[in-house]
Motif scaffolding. Structure first.
Motif, short mmCIF file in Angstrom:
data_model
loop_
_atom_site.label_atom_id
_atom_site.label_comp_id
_atom_site.label_asym_id
_atom_site.label_seq_id
_atom_site.Cartn_x
_atom_site.Cartn_y
_atom_site.Cartn_z
N LYS A 11 0.53 -7.00 -6.24
CA LYS A 11 -0.89 -6.71 -6.11
C LYS A 11 -1.14 -5.53 -5.18
O LYS A 11 -0.47 -5.36 -4.17
N GLU A 12 -2.13 -4.73 -5.55
CA GLU A 12 -2.49 -3.57 -4.73
C GLU A 12 -2.82 -3.98 -3.30
O GLU A 12 -3.28 -5.11 -3.06
N PRO A 13 -2.61 -3.08 -2.32
CA PRO A 13 -2.97 -3.41 -0.94
C PRO A 13 -4.47 -3.72 -0.84
O PRO A 13 -5.28 -3.22 -1.63
N GLU A 14 -4.83 -4.53 0.14
CA GLU A 14 -6.23 -4.88 0.32
C GLU A 14 -7.04 -3.64 0.69
O GLU A 14 -6.50 -2.63 1.12
N GLY A 48 6.85 -4.51 -1.34
CA GLY A 48 7.64 -3.31 -1.63
C GLY A 48 8.35 -2.79 -0.39
O GLY A 48 9.52 -2.39 -0.46
N ALA A 49 7.65 -2.80 0.74
CA ALA A 49 8.25 -2.33 1.99
C ALA A 49 9.44 -3.20 2.39
O ALA A 49 10.49 -2.70 2.78
N LEU A 50 9.28 -4.52 2.26
CA LEU A 50 10.38 -5.44 2.57
C LEU A 50 11.57 -5.22 1.64
O LEU A 50 12.73 -5.18 2.08
N LYS A 108 -0.49 5.57 -0.88
CA LYS A 108 -1.48 4.52 -0.62
C LYS A 108 -1.13 3.21 -1.32
O LYS A 108 -1.52 2.13 -0.88
N ARG A 109 -0.38 3.28 -2.40
CA ARG A 109 -0.10 2.09 -3.23
C ARG A 109 1.00 1.19 -2.65
O ARG A 109 1.28 0.12 -3.17
N LEU A 149 11.59 -0.13 -3.41
CA LEU A 149 10.28 -0.06 -2.77
C LEU A 149 9.18 0.25 -3.79
O LEU A 149 8.14 -0.41 -3.85
N VAL A 150 9.42 1.28 -4.62
CA VAL A 150 8.41 1.70 -5.60
C VAL A 150 8.21 0.64 -6.68
O VAL A 150 7.07 0.29 -7.02
N VAL A 151 9.31 0.14 -7.22
CA VAL A 151 9.22 -0.83 -8.32
C VAL A 151 8.49 -2.10 -7.87
O VAL A 151 7.57 -2.59 -8.54
N VAL A 152 8.89 -2.64 -6.73
CA VAL A 152 8.27 -3.88 -6.25
C VAL A 152 6.81 -3.65 -5.87
O VAL A 152 5.95 -4.51 -6.14
#
Length: 523
Positions: free
Chosen positions: A483-486, A437-439, A431-432, A475-478
């Motif tokens: 900021k957390e997802p909305e 991070g995906a980019l 969820k985080r 991905l995880v580090v970034v």
């Protein structure tokens, strides 16, 4: 009647069936979503064989037997890794992705799923994912073109360019007109042809030997193919193979999580509960086909040595041993039918890949930049011409091939597995995850796997390993640093999880009704 005439009769019959399925699919394709995803109505058996046939390509009948013939069973680690990866993909990705794509804006492509999953209003995720798909699939489609040319060289002693153009032309035609349905249902026919060919050919080759049991000892101390003094480690899975090589070959399985032409079948399933039967059919087909490919290589070591007047067409990579054995063992008409299995493998993969690229070009790039919303008819027409454009580019790349079929496939497979594999898994189970991070994960995976290959480090360990791991770390580090997802993203994640669980626990639940209920319910 000459041998080549019988072959032509068999191939014309086969190509006629493919074009017939394309015509039937054309009549069933009423709109853009039908063309791109078959209106999400794929039965599990069709989805399983379609995924398998589109995944294996000419590599299963040409690349893998050739690699086993040259190196020995140490190359079987690739088959083992792929089988484990395919099982895991059907088990953990298929049902969750089908559920999540329904909740996340009814996504019909992998890039659109990424964007909808994270509610990326900048479209950066979608655009980057589409560019990665177009780049790596161009090489992947080119591997199919090369397979087609070599197929005609080995089968008809014909011209490489002519064969490549014929295979490409028919594949383009049924994909151009029939879209996803044509690709999926031709894949079923092609998958069955591949399966029976990989059972029949090694069986007949073994029976034809002076002593059939020779296949378990012959290559150890007898000259064959590239080994004038035999290959004492042929049957040893680890002798002469470094730990890094074994890890690299097993890592092929990681690639499954990021292959767009495979996981798009999960999007097209009728519901998540179909993933269970899809896994049964898909893995059964895959395991038996892989075993057949291993026995093709084992039988070939003794078969060609005991028949010195028979020449293996491909003396560099030995990727034509299946074709050459088939021509010798069977009546030309039956041989022609069996040899169409190679065409089936080539065409099923090419068609799937061209369709995915077409969808990305139109759904993930054109629709974003179009000044006004295009009509359904315009989208359908543009999708068809996108198929044609991709095919022409791949043809140009394949005119003078300078790599093996396995080499081309390995490069594209690692690129997709590294760029998309970690992102698909974390999209479904973490969820985080954030857009940044995906980019970071996508770009890192694509760049690392490509650079690793181009600098020759792939000889140390397959680029999938550093590519996948570096993408996952980035991905995880970034994601943790940003900021957390909305809240809307987190709520949708919980809804997708509940929908997937509901479909898994109660197989009688009406998926679409449940999806509507959960999608409109408050978190």
């Amino acid at each position: 009647m000459q041998e080549s005439t019988w072959f032509i009769i068999a191939i014309v019959l086969y190509l006629g069936v493919m074009l017939g399925i394309g015509l039937w699919s054309y009549r069933k394709t009423d709109g853009y979503e039908d063309f791109s995803l078959g209106n999400r109505g794929l039965p599990p058996f069709v989805a399983a064989l379609s995924a398998g046939a589109s995944d294996m390509s000419g590599w299963l009948l040409m690349g893998l037997p050739g690699a086993l013939f040259v190196v020995g069973l140490a190359e079987a680690w690739i088959a083992i890794g792929l089988t484990i990866g395919a099982w895991a993909n059907w088990k953990w990705v298929a049902p969750r992705l089908r559920s999540y794509s329904e909740i996340a804006g009814n996504s019909i492509t992998i890039p659109s799923f990424f964007e909808n999953r994270l509610k990326d209003k900048s479209h950066a995720l979608r655009i980057v994912a589409a560019v990665i798909i177009i780049f790596f699939f161009t090489f992947y489609v080119a591997s199919g073109m090369v397979s087609g040319g070599r197929y005609f060289e080995a089968t008809f002693e014909g011209n490489y360019m002519t064969g490549m153009l014929i295979v490409a032309g028919v594949t383009i035609l049924y994909t151009f007109f029939g879209g996803f349905l044509a690709v999926s249902y031709t894949d079923v026919v092609q998958g069955m042809l591949m399966f029976f060919a990989l059972i029949i050919v090694p069986t007949m080759a073994i029976i034809s030997l002076d002593n059939p049991m020779d296949i378990f000892s012959f290559p150890l101390d007898n000259a064959y193919g590239p080994h004038p003094d035999g290959n004492p480690t042929f049957f040893n899975l680890i002798a002469g193979v470094s730990f890094a090589a074994i890890v690299g070959n097993l890592a092929w399985g990681l690639g499954y999580f990021g292959q767009p032409h495979v996981i798009v079948r999960f999007l097209a399933l009728r519901s998540p509960k179909d993933a269970r039967m899809g896994r049964f059919w898909g893995i059964s087909w895959m395991v038996l086909s892989m075993i057949g490919a291993v026995f093709v290589a084992m039988a070939a070591t003794a078969f060609f040595a005991q028949n010195p007047d028979i020449t293996i067409t491909d003396q560099e990579n030995f990727e034509t041993i299946f074709l050459d054995m088939t021509r010798i063992l069977f009546h030309p008409l039956l041989a022609g039918i069996i040899l169409t299995a190679v065409l089936a493998a080539i065409m099923s993969t090419m068609s799937s890949q061209m369709l995915v690229v077409s969808s990305s070009l139109i759904e993930d790039l054109y629709r974003i930049f179009a000044r006004k919303a295009p009509s359904e008819r315009a989208l359908l027409l543009l999708s068809r011409f996108a198929v044609l454009g991709v095919a022409i580019l791949a043809l140009l790349m394949s005119i003078n091939p300078n790599d093996s079929i396995l080499g081309l496939v390995a490069f594209a497979w690692a690129g997709f597995g590294s760029a998309f594999g970690p992102l698909v898994l974390t999209s479904l189970y973490w969820k985080r995850l954030t857009t940044a991070g995906a980019l970071a994960g996508m770009i890192t995976g694509a760049v690392v796997s490509t650079v690793w290959n181009l600098t020759g480090l792939g000889d140390v360990i397959y680029e999938m390993v550093p590519g996948f791991l570096s993408a996952l770390v980035a991905l995880v580090v970034v994601s943790l640093m940003t900021k957390e997802p909305e809240e809307a993203v987190r709520i949708e994640f919980d809804k997708a999880r509940r929908l997937s669980n509901a479909a898994s626990v109660d197989e009688d639940v009406d998926f679409h009704t449940e999806a509507q209920r959960i999608g409109t319910a408050e978190a």
